[in-house]
Design a protein around this motif. Structure first.
Motif, PDB file in Angstrom:
ATOM      1  N   LEU B 560      67.475  23.558  -2.829  1.00 35.42           N
ATOM      2  CA  LEU B 560      67.868  22.688  -1.716  1.00 35.42           C
ATOM      3  C   LEU B 560      66.682  22.379  -0.819  1.00 35.42           C
ATOM      4  CD1 LEU B 560      71.359  24.072  -0.738  1.00 35.42           C
ATOM      5  CD2 LEU B 560      70.836  21.946  -1.883  1.00 35.42           C
ATOM      6  N   SER B 561      65.618  23.195  -0.899  1.00 30.88           N
ATOM      7  CA  SER B 561      64.535  22.929   0.044  1.00 30.88           C
ATOM      8  C   SER B 561      63.223  22.557  -0.629  1.00 30.88           C
ATOM      9  CB  SER B 561      64.349  24.125   0.979  1.00 30.88           C
ATOM     10  OG  SER B 561      64.687  25.310   0.351  1.00 30.88           O
ATOM     11  N   ILE B 562      63.251  22.221  -1.876  1.00 27.81           N
ATOM     12  CA  ILE B 562      62.004  21.874  -2.543  1.00 27.81           C
ATOM     13  C   ILE B 562      62.012  20.393  -2.909  1.00 27.81           C
ATOM     14  CG2 ILE B 562      62.716  22.296  -4.919  1.00 27.81           C
ATOM     15  CD1 ILE B 562      60.088  23.781  -5.309  1.00 27.81           C
ATOM     16  N   ASP B 563      60.819  19.865  -3.086  1.00 29.68           N
ATOM     17  CA  ASP B 563      60.708  18.463  -3.488  1.00 29.68           C
ATOM     18  C   ASP B 563      61.275  18.316  -4.897  1.00 29.68           C
ATOM     19  OD1 ASP B 563      60.104  15.874  -3.739  1.00 29.68           O
ATOM     20  OD2 ASP B 563      57.965  16.166  -4.083  1.00 29.68           O
ATOM     21  N   HIS B 587      73.257  18.011  -4.698  1.00 30.82           N
ATOM     22  CA  HIS B 587      72.049  17.598  -3.967  1.00 30.82           C
ATOM     23  C   HIS B 587      71.097  16.869  -4.903  1.00 30.82           C
ATOM     24  CE1 HIS B 587      68.614  17.919  -1.286  1.00 30.82           C
ATOM     25  NE2 HIS B 587      67.933  18.526  -2.248  1.00 30.82           N
ATOM     26  N   ILE B 588      70.836  17.472  -6.061  1.00 33.23           N
ATOM     27  CA  ILE B 588      69.839  16.902  -6.960  1.00 33.23           C
ATOM     28  C   ILE B 588      70.344  15.588  -7.551  1.00 33.23           C
ATOM     29  CG2 ILE B 588      68.633  17.281  -9.135  1.00 33.23           C
ATOM     30  CD1 ILE B 588      68.658  20.292  -8.350  1.00 33.23           C
ATOM     31  N   THR B 589      71.581  15.598  -8.012  1.00 35.91           N
ATOM     32  CA  THR B 589      72.096  14.381  -8.648  1.00 35.91           C
ATOM     33  C   THR B 589      72.114  13.220  -7.660  1.00 35.91           C
ATOM     34  OG1 THR B 589      73.634  15.927  -9.614  1.00 35.91           O
ATOM     35  CG2 THR B 589      73.895  13.641 -10.212  1.00 35.91           C
ATOM     36  N   THR B 590      72.588  13.493  -6.482  1.00 37.89           N
ATOM     37  CA  THR B 590      72.699  12.383  -5.542  1.00 37.89           C
ATOM     38  C   THR B 590      71.326  11.939  -5.069  1.00 37.89           C
ATOM     39  OG1 THR B 590      73.011  13.957  -3.766  1.00 37.89           O
ATOM     40  CG2 THR B 590      74.978  13.020  -4.733  1.00 37.89           C
ATOM     41  N   LYS B 591      70.451  12.879  -4.794  1.00 39.17           N
ATOM     42  CA  LYS B 591      69.156  12.504  -4.222  1.00 39.17           C
ATOM     43  C   LYS B 591      68.268  11.824  -5.259  1.00 39.17           C
ATOM     44  CE  LYS B 591      69.796  13.644  -0.080  1.00 39.17           C
ATOM     45  NZ  LYS B 591      70.624  14.813  -0.002  1.00 39.17           N
ATOM     46  N   THR B 592      68.277  12.334  -6.494  1.00 36.97           N
ATOM     47  CA  THR B 592      67.353  11.750  -7.447  1.00 36.97           C
ATOM     48  C   THR B 592      67.918  10.492  -8.075  1.00 36.97           C
ATOM     49  OG1 THR B 592      68.223  13.167  -9.171  1.00 36.97           O
ATOM     50  CG2 THR B 592      66.278  13.942  -8.023  1.00 36.97           C
ATOM     51  N   MET B 593      69.155  10.527  -8.493  1.00 31.52           N
ATOM     52  CA  MET B 593      69.668   9.399  -9.239  1.00 31.52           C
ATOM     53  C   MET B 593      70.505   8.467  -8.390  1.00 31.52           C
ATOM     54  SD  MET B 593      70.812  11.558 -12.481  1.00 31.52           S
ATOM     55  CE  MET B 593      69.956  13.070 -12.766  1.00 31.52           C
ATOM     56  N   TYR B 621      82.132  17.398   0.210  1.00 34.07           N
ATOM     57  CA  TYR B 621      81.271  16.349  -0.336  1.00 34.07           C
ATOM     58  C   TYR B 621      81.920  14.982  -0.162  1.00 34.07           C
ATOM     59  CZ  TYR B 621      79.095  13.370  -3.804  1.00 34.07           C
ATOM     60  OH  TYR B 621      78.496  12.317  -4.417  1.00 34.07           O
ATOM     61  N   VAL B 622      83.175  14.900  -0.553  1.00 35.52           N
ATOM     62  CA  VAL B 622      83.872  13.608  -0.436  1.00 35.52           C
ATOM     63  C   VAL B 622      83.927  13.169   1.015  1.00 35.52           C
ATOM     64  CG1 VAL B 622      86.113  12.499  -0.672  1.00 35.52           C
ATOM     65  CG2 VAL B 622      85.229  13.893  -2.528  1.00 35.52           C
ATOM     66  N   SER B 623      84.227  14.129   1.878  1.00 36.75           N
ATOM     67  CA  SER B 623      84.304  13.793   3.296  1.00 36.75           C
ATOM     68  C   SER B 623      82.965  13.278   3.802  1.00 36.75           C
ATOM     69  CB  SER B 623      84.739  15.019   4.082  1.00 36.75           C
ATOM     70  OG  SER B 623      84.806  14.700   5.427  1.00 36.75           O
ATOM     71  N   ALA B 624      81.886  13.990   3.406  1.00 34.76           N
ATOM     72  CA  ALA B 624      80.560  13.584   3.854  1.00 34.76           C
ATOM     73  C   ALA B 624      80.237  12.189   3.351  1.00 34.76           C
ATOM     74  CB  ALA B 624      79.523  14.585   3.363  1.00 34.76           C
ATOM     75  N   CYS B 625      80.516  11.956   2.089  1.00 33.92           N
ATOM     76  CA  CYS B 625      80.201  10.647   1.527  1.00 33.92           C
ATOM     77  C   CYS B 625      80.988   9.549   2.225  1.00 33.92           C
ATOM     78  CB  CYS B 625      80.516  10.611   0.036  1.00 33.92           C
ATOM     79  SG  CYS B 625      79.324  11.516  -0.928  1.00 33.92           S
ATOM     80  N   LEU B 626      82.271   9.816   2.441  1.00 32.78           N
ATOM     81  CA  LEU B 626      83.091   8.783   3.074  1.00 32.78           C
ATOM     82  C   LEU B 626      82.674   8.540   4.516  1.00 32.78           C
ATOM     83  CD1 LEU B 626      86.614   9.543   1.615  1.00 32.78           C
ATOM     84  CD2 LEU B 626      85.119   7.649   1.067  1.00 32.78           C
ATOM     85  N   SER B 627      82.027   9.532   5.119  1.00 28.54           N
ATOM     86  CA  SER B 627      81.541   9.320   6.485  1.00 28.54           C
ATOM     87  C   SER B 627      80.092   8.858   6.476  1.00 28.54           C
ATOM     88  CB  SER B 627      81.628  10.601   7.296  1.00 28.54           C
ATOM     89  OG  SER B 627      82.798  11.280   7.010  1.00 28.54           O
ATOM     90  N   GLY B 628      79.530   8.680   5.301  1.00 27.32           N
ATOM     91  CA  GLY B 628      78.157   8.200   5.218  1.00 27.32           C
ATOM     92  C   GLY B 628      77.128   9.254   5.534  1.00 27.32           C
ATOM     93  N   GLY B 630      74.820  12.720   4.248  1.00 29.01           N
ATOM     94  CA  GLY B 630      74.282  13.346   3.044  1.00 29.01           C
ATOM     95  C   GLY B 630      74.925  14.693   2.804  1.00 29.01           C
ATOM     96  N   TYR B 631      74.934  15.112   1.550  1.00 26.44           N
ATOM     97  CA  TYR B 631      75.454  16.441   1.253  1.00 26.44           C
ATOM     98  C   TYR B 631      74.373  17.214   0.532  1.00 26.44           C
ATOM     99  CZ  TYR B 631      78.359  20.218  -0.296  1.00 26.44           C
ATOM    100  OH  TYR B 631      78.861  21.463  -0.493  1.00 26.44           O
ATOM    101  N   PRO B 632      74.162  18.472   0.815  1.00 23.71           N
ATOM    102  CA  PRO B 632      74.824  19.301   1.826  1.00 23.71           C
ATOM    103  C   PRO B 632      74.264  19.112   3.226  1.00 23.71           C
ATOM    104  CG  PRO B 632      73.299  20.627   0.521  1.00 23.71           C
ATOM    105  CD  PRO B 632      73.229  19.247  -0.014  1.00 23.71           C
ATOM    106  N   HIS B 633      73.176  18.394   3.361  1.00 24.02           N
ATOM    107  CA  HIS B 633      72.691  18.131   4.716  1.00 24.02           C
ATOM    108  C   HIS B 633      71.895  16.832   4.664  1.00 24.02           C
ATOM    109  CE1 HIS B 633      69.022  19.642   2.977  1.00 24.02           C
ATOM    110  NE2 HIS B 633      69.620  20.795   2.702  1.00 24.02           N
ATOM    111  N   GLY B 634      71.443  16.414   5.779  1.00 27.28           N
ATOM    112  CA  GLY B 634      70.629  15.211   5.815  1.00 27.28           C
ATOM    113  C   GLY B 634      71.463  13.944   5.856  1.00 27.28           C
ATOM    114  N   LYS B 635      70.797  12.854   5.589  1.00 26.59           N
ATOM    115  CA  LYS B 635      71.474  11.574   5.711  1.00 26.59           C
ATOM    116  C   LYS B 635      71.302  10.767   4.442  1.00 26.59           C
ATOM    117  CE  LYS B 635      71.053  11.017  10.661  1.00 26.59           C
ATOM    118  NZ  LYS B 635      70.091  10.631  11.674  1.00 26.59           N
TER     119      LYS B 635
END
Lengths: 215, 1170
Positions: B560-563, B587-593, B621-628, B630-635
């Motif tokens: 979660l904390s590495i590039d 985290h990885i799937t959403t951020k990278t792809m 996760y669903v709640s975060a996505c629907l509120s725009g 990022g999961y688990p943190h960030g935007k």
């Protein structure tokens, strides 16, 4: 792995310890044999049923070329469409790319062409691109003619070979050909300095190698 | 003079004093251009020799292994030459040392001066034959340019030597007080001005000039020892290019009692004086340094004595105007100072009386290092201080303090300190940062070196890099320990040398399993605390593999904390999936792809109601996505938000999965989430409905659609009833808040699910939510198509009493409301609130209902019911009792609440209660009977029935039937109570009956057993004649009687004593009262005015009118008695104070004395007091 450890034991400061580190990325439609190609190159293995790659896999292999040691950091990207958006992360900053297609499938060749275009447009300008027509062992089912591909490669200044991961044909050759074509002149790196060396490649070698690429 | 200044200009290249410019930070990058100074050459020499094993001694560092700030070594060349001079030419022992930019000069006890150059070669040796009789050299001083050397002798002679050739060019035989040894010589910044101090405590200024080719000199007394002997002085020497103070030349001096700073040019002026601690056996110490305070260079004087150390700075205006000194800091030390010297501009060296040398950081006053210099055999110049060569003549205090004088055997310059010892000459040097790095790395102390590098290396990459590379070489060759690896990795991370960290360092440690693990641990720490973000892919890959085996949870944190671009996604995603690291996977799937759907699709098959980790993860996760978010943190990047929201929503609304298996149910994703946790899933949707996407016209349709889907999914029997109800509540919330158009179909469905009477009991929460939803709908007027009666029926059928209440309320059928409460087991206590609220409301017919349901109410809470009765229906209390008549339990409960209040109840009821009490709580009967609420006869009957003896006795007593009561009690052996009866009886009955009563008691055989004889006799004594009493007890033991009689006698004695003392006290009081009264009345009272203070008429005027009396108060006011007769107060009408006397005593009783005519003098009326 064996190669890497041998690199660690290289004699310090000796002149033949010239080490170059290159980032290489494999691109191509899914199921053309990218992972198999890399697996053959790195481990000398071949699996009939290679599982499909998720995202991208990372492997390293070191080859010796005359007096230099070339260390490839290979990013084997996933071919499925959903991972397409990942590719820029890997080809940006890569010094070499192998675009793979399946000679038994015309579509994959078309896809390979678009990859080449994308690379030429978006990757670093002096990237060395190789085109690999894989599954040469299935030549009897060939759908893409050798000449067609060779012509495309010549047009775009690409290295071209038809390979077979299954029979290991041309696999090492294509990597070696890339290694030869990569600029290594300014990489006199002692122990601990290889990182700096790599940076030099990105910046300085551009002018020198431009000619090579387009010959 | 002129020639000398010229030479000054030529030699103006010394920069050794410039250390204060914080050169430490810069010197690594800027190589020094100036020619090497003596210090640097000496230093280089030592270092080089150190590495050369043949010249073992000169190389040998004396510094103990643990410290690195100070270099401590022996100047072997100088030491050996001084020693050989002593042997060969009998130069004697060394006495003085002095150094300059170019030379080191050593003076000896036989008058030799040896000068050495920077390579420790002897330049010249001066032994002036004309001063043969002057004894030992006692002082040496170079000028700033090292062209001249002043030499002072034990017997007072001073000479000047040209340092180029060693020739004496000036002789000053009588420059100072005669018969005194030269103790100090110092040049000021000017070549033509020097100062000398002698054993008489005087300070002279020596001026040198050259007129017409003739060298002349002149001396002037600056400070006479007669006013206090100067032990030490130190001029502030500034470089020529440094003009901090303009033309001023400052000299700090210390006498035995004070430290003084004076300016000797342009005018003699005292700038600063301060007391020194008076410790007779120690000398004061002084040292100047120019230090940068903030961005300004300021001279700072360190001074002290014994255990006290002070810093004082010189503040100057432009060009040295307005000089003043201000104190910086005062420190108390744990040791006794014998010398202090600045070393560099940030450190001070102190030497204590046990010859321990300490390095102190001035800013923090931290003691950095301690070096023992006893091996040098430090030279003390106490002989000179006592002027032994001149036969003494020094004050005792001066001689005593000079016992440990080492002013001339320790000299400092720049960042070096020379120590002159009888055995050798030692050098102490402050290492610069890079020297320390080298030193530590040469010693293989990698941990310290690397930590030091990481600490300060932000601007000094290069040195740190060199160090790191050296470290690596060492590491590859010799392996590594934990500490140095920690430091190395720290250093790499801090300098952001990822290449080094991931290539060479990794290569080096990977052969050693133990080191490798430690390496991983450190990497993980750095990654988790955010200091390391990027790794080489190879290392990242290996790290993931390692963590996969060791600690998958930690792996998730790392991921979660590495590039992400350095991760082998294929490997990582597979591992995450295998280990159920959902967060990392997402985290990885959403951020990278940018793939926000696959988290849902990927894991849906694993989502069972028990898999809370996954279930909650997905919901969040669903709640975060629907509120725009990022999961688990960030935007999520702003432009992606609408797409992602849309994707997620579409995914939830998907009817079938891509690889649809047969008989798959529709809406697999939403269904799975709902099945996992309906309530939370609906909460997620409810939160999402507040987003922009769900507002407006289109949003309404979206909502409508989603609700339809929900209604399709959540049906029985697949979902439990409570889940259906939760959905119904959710929808009704939407409807009542007008977020959903309620068509009849939806409403019917909802009502149906709300009203469905399931086979299982609903949980309280579900039930209350159901009712609430229903009520909300009702109140929102959303259920129009069903008429209220029907609803009411449904409500009553489905046990929704709250709803029923609401409907009654709407229909105005208030009479039924209370019943709603009473039927509802959960809420029936609230009925009292309802009653309290509406009790005055006629419409609600509370009273009728109250009476109707009285029994139930008592059953629910007798106390609160009773409260209502007491407050509102006290007149109906009897009626209520009648209602409860059949149920004695309830009646008892009710009565017990109201019986003790002031509600009027008929005796029948109170007696009924008594009866109940006898049955239910016999112990409370007695106290109840005592309340006297019942008729006595009836109560007697009841209590007799239930054999409540105590109560019966009490009742009999009430009837005056003491005897019977007593008998009853005695019969039942209740002696205490019987005694009480007797005592009370004796108050009411005549003597005869009393006596009878007592005798009855006393005769009872068990009496004695229960009460002490004495107590009994005591109580009985007043009522029974003693004779009879004695008779009664005669048959008792003699012992008892004896005690009885003794008791009686002692009682009697005691009483008599008491009486006597009371009399005494009384008479005493009386006597005091009389005495006070006499005293007070014996005093005269002066009448202030002869007029009555009330009528203002003259007192005597009225005399003629018959017998007019006058009243006088203690305060001096007087009045006609007729005037004050109206007042019934004892106070003086004027002062309103009881006429008091001086003390705080109670004022005497009204001292209003009637007197006839002029007899104003009064006498106390003593008779009244007796």
């Amino acid at each position: 792995m064996a190669n890497r450890t041998s690199a660690a034991q290289r004699p310090n400061g000796s002149t033949q310890g010239k080490i170059c580190q290159f980032k290489l990325v494999l691109l191509g439609e899914s199921a053309v044999g990218k992972s198999s190609l890399v697996l053959r190159f790195v481990k000398g293995q071949f699996h009939e049923y290679q599982e499909s790659t998720i995202g991208a896999a990372f492997l390293t292999q070191t080859v010796c070329l005359d007096d230099t040691t070339v260390k490839f950091e290979i990013w084997d990207t996933a071919g499925q469409e959903r991972y397409h958006s990942l590719a820029p992360m890997y080809y940006r900053g890569a010094q070499a790319a192998i675009v793979v297609y399946d000679i038994t499938n015309q579509d994959t060749f078309g896809r390979a062409k678009t990859w080449v275009k994308e690379l030429q447009r978006q990757a670093s300008p002096n990237i060395v691109i190789a085109l690999a027509g894989n599954k040469q062992d299935l030549a009897n089912k060939r759908m893409v003619e050798y000449e067609e591909a060779q012509a495309h490669a010549d047009e775009n200044g690409l290295l071209f070979m038809e390979t077979s991961a299954k029979t290991a044909m041309n696999v090492n050759d294509i990597f070696l050909a890339i290694a030869k074509k990569l600029p290594k002149n300014e990489q006199t790196t002692g122990p601990g300095g290889s990182g700096q060396g790599r940076r030099l490649v990105e910046g300085d070698s551009g002018a020198k190698t431009a000619g090579n690429c387009c010959k | 003079m002129d020639s000398e200044t010229n030479s000054i200009l030529i030699e103006d290249s010394d920069d050794s004093l410039l250390d204060f410019k914080e050169l430490n930070d810069l010197e690594y990058d800027i190589p020094p251009v100036a020619p090497p100074t003596l210090e640097s050459v000496l230093w280089d020499l030592e270092s080089e020799e150190g590495s050369d094993s043949t010249s073992l001694h000169s190389l040998h560092s004396l510094t103990p292994k643990s410290k690195s700030m100070l270099y401590h070594g022996i100047l072997q060349g100088i030491s050996s030459q001084v020693a050989s001079a002593g042997e060969r030419v009998s130069a004697g022992l060394p006495t003085v040392i002095s150094n300059s930019v170019k030379f080191v000069a050593v003076g000896t006890s036989h008058g030799f001066v040896l000068a050495f150059d920077s390579e420790q070669k002897l330049c010249w040796c001066c032994h002036d034959l004309s001063t043969n009789d002057q004894g030992a050299i006692s002082a040496l001083a170079f000028n700033l340019d090292s062209t001249r050397l002043l030499v002072g002798y034990e017997r007072g002679y001073i000479s000047m030597i040209d340092t180029n050739c060693g020739d004496v060019i000036r002789r000053l035989p009588d420059a100072h007080a005669p018969q005194s040894a030269v103790l100090h010589l110092r040049f000021t910044s000017l070549n033509g001005l020097a100062l000398s101090g002698d054993s008489a405590g005087c300070v002279f200024s020596l001026t040198f000039s050259r007129r017409l080719g003739v060298r002349t000199w002149d001396s002037k007394c600056l400070f006479s020892g007669a006013r206090g002997e100067v032990c030490v002085f130190e001029p502030l020497v500034q470089e020529h290019n440094l003009q901090l103070l303009g033309q001023h030349i400052l000299v700090a001096m210390a006498t035995l009692s004070k430290v003084i700073v004076i300016s000797i040019r342009p005018r003699l002026k005292i700038l600063f004086t301060q007391q020194l601690p008076r410790i007779a056996t120690t000398l004061p110490v002084l040292s100047w340094q120019i230090v940068s305070v903030g961005k300004v260079l300021q001279p700072v004087l360190a001074w002290g004595r014994s255990t006290e150390l002070n810093y004082t700075r010189v503040i100057a205006g432009l060009n040295g105007s307005k000089l003043r000194l201000s104190s910086l800091r005062s420190v108390r030390l744990s040791y006794t100072l014998s010398s202090i010297h600045w070393i560099g501009s940030r450190h001070l060296i102190t030497i204590d009386t046990s010859e321990n040398l300490r390095l102190i950081e001035v800013r923090t006053q931290q003691e950095l290092e301690v070096v023992d210099i006893t091996s040098a055999g430090l030279v003390y110049s106490s002989a000179h201080f006592k002027a032994l060569a001149l036969g003494g003549g020094v004050s005792e205090a001066f001689a005593l303090a000079g016992e440990r004088a080492c002013y001339s055997s320790i000299v400092s310059r720049g960042d070096q300190l020379l120590v002159l010892g009888t055995k050798n000459v030692q050098i102490i040097k402050l290492r610069t940062w890079s020297e320390r790095l080298n030193y530590l790395s040469d010693q293989g102390r990698w941990a310290e070196a690397l930590n030091l590098a990481a600490e300060e290396s932000v601007h000094r990459d290069k040195a740190a890099m060199v160090l790191l590379e050296k470290f690596l070489v060492g590491l590859i060759q010799n392996g590594v320990d934990r500490d140095s690896l920690t430091a190395g990795i720290n250093c790499c991370v801090k300098l952001n040398k990822i290449d080094l960290l991931c290539n060479d360092l990794w290569d080096a440690v990977s052969s050693d399993q133990y080191a490798l693990e430690w390496y991983y641990t450190l990497l993980i720490d750095h990654i988790c605390n955010g200091s390391l973000y990027f790794l080489n892919p190879s290392v990242a890959q290996a790290l993931v593999t390692y963590l996969n085996q060791k600690n998958p949870t930690l792996l998730e944190n790392v991921l979660l904390s590495i590039d992400l671009s350095c991760l082998d996604l294929h490997q990582v995603l597979n591992i995450c999936k295998k280990n159920k690291l959902y967060d990392a996977w997402i985290h990885i799937t959403t951020k990278t792809m940018g793939d926000y759907i696959s988290p849902l699709t990927e894991f849906i098959s694993e989502l069972t109601p028990d898999n809370h980790k996954l279930g909650n993860t997905l919901l969040v996760y669903v709640s975060a996505c629907l509120s725009g978010l990022g999961y688990p943190h960030g935007k999520i990047p702003g432009r992606d938000i609408p797409r992602i929201k849309h994707d997620i929503l579409r995914c939830l609304e998907t009817i079938h999965t891509v690889h649809c298996v047969e008989n798959e149910e529709n809406f697999p994703y939403l269904r799975a989430l709902l099945k996992y946790n309906t309530r939370e899933c609906l909460n997620v949707i409810e939160i999402a409905f507040r987003e922009v996407e769900f507002s407006g016209e289109m949003g309404l349709l979206q909502r409508q659609r989603l609700v339809q889907i929900l209604l399709q999914i959540v049906t029985r029997p697949e979902f439990r009833e409570s889940q259906v109800i939760i959905l119904a509540c959710f929808i009704s919330r939407l409807i009542t808040s007008d977020n959903l158009n309620a068509d009849e179909e939806i409403l019917n469905k909802i009502i149906q699910s709300l009203t469905n009477i399931g086979e299982k009991q609903l949980s309280l929460r579900d039930h209350s939510e159901r009712e609430q939803a229903w009520i909300d709908l009702l109140n929102g007027d959303k259920i129009r198509h069903i008429d209220l009666d029907q609803l009411l029926r449904i409500a009553l059928d489905s046990q929704c009493h709250k709803v029923a209440e609401c409907i009654y309320e709407k229909q105005g059928k208030f009479a039924n409301i209370m019943e709603c409460y009473l039927r509802d087991k959960v809420r029936h206590v609230e009925v009292f609130n309802y009653i309290a609220k509406y009790i005055l409301n006629e419409e609600r017919c509370i009273q009728q209902q109250f009476i109707a349901h009285f029994k139930t109410l008592v059953d629910i809470d007798s106390k609160r019911t009773a409260d209502v009765v007491i407050e509102n229906y006290s007149e109906l209390a009897e009626q209520f009792c009648v209602i409860l008549e059949t149920d004695s339990e309830l009646l008892y409960k009710f009565l017990s609440q109201i019986i003790y209040t002031d509600v009027k109840l008929s005796p029948q009821i109170t007696e009924e209660y008594l009866r109940l009490l006898c049955v239910k709580n016999p112990s409370a009967v007695y106290s109840y009977v005592k309340l006297n609420l019942c008729r006595v006869e009836e109560a007697l009957k009841i209590t007799q029935k239930y054999q409540m003896h105590l109560s019966i006795a009490w009742l009999l007593e009430q009837n005056g039937d003491f005897e019977e009561a007593l008998n009853l009690l005695l019969k039942h052996n209740m002696i205490d109570s019987a005694l009480g009866v007797c005592i009370r009886g004796s108050e009411h009955l005549d003597a005869k009956e009393t006596q009878k009563l007592w005798l009855e008691l006393l005769k009872h055989p068990t009496v004695i057993e229960n009460i002490s004889m004495r107590e009994l006799l005591h109580s009985a004594a007043p009522h029974v004649p003693p004779a009879q009493l004695l008779e009664l007890v005669t048959d008792a033991n003699l012992g008892d009687v004896k005690v009885l009689i003794e008791g009686m006698l002692s009682d009697c004695e005691h009483d008599i004593q008491l009486l006597n003392s009371t009399f005494k006290i009384l008479s005493c009081d009386l006597h005091h009262g009389l005495a006070r009264s006499l005293c007070y009345h014996g005093k005269g009272i002066s009448v202030q005015t002869l007029t009555c203070n009330l009528c203002q008429k003259i007192l005597s005027n009225r005399l003629e009118n018959n017998e007019e009396k006058i009243a006088v108060w203690g305060c001096g006011h007087s009045f006609h008695s007729s005037c004050i007769s109206v007042l019934d107060d004892d106070r003086c009408p004027q002062c309103k104070v009881l006429a008091t006397y001086t003390e705080n005593q109670k004022p005497p009783p009204r001292t209003r004395h009637e007197s006839k005519s002029d007899s104003i003098r009064l006498r106390p009326d003593l008779e009244g007091n007796f």
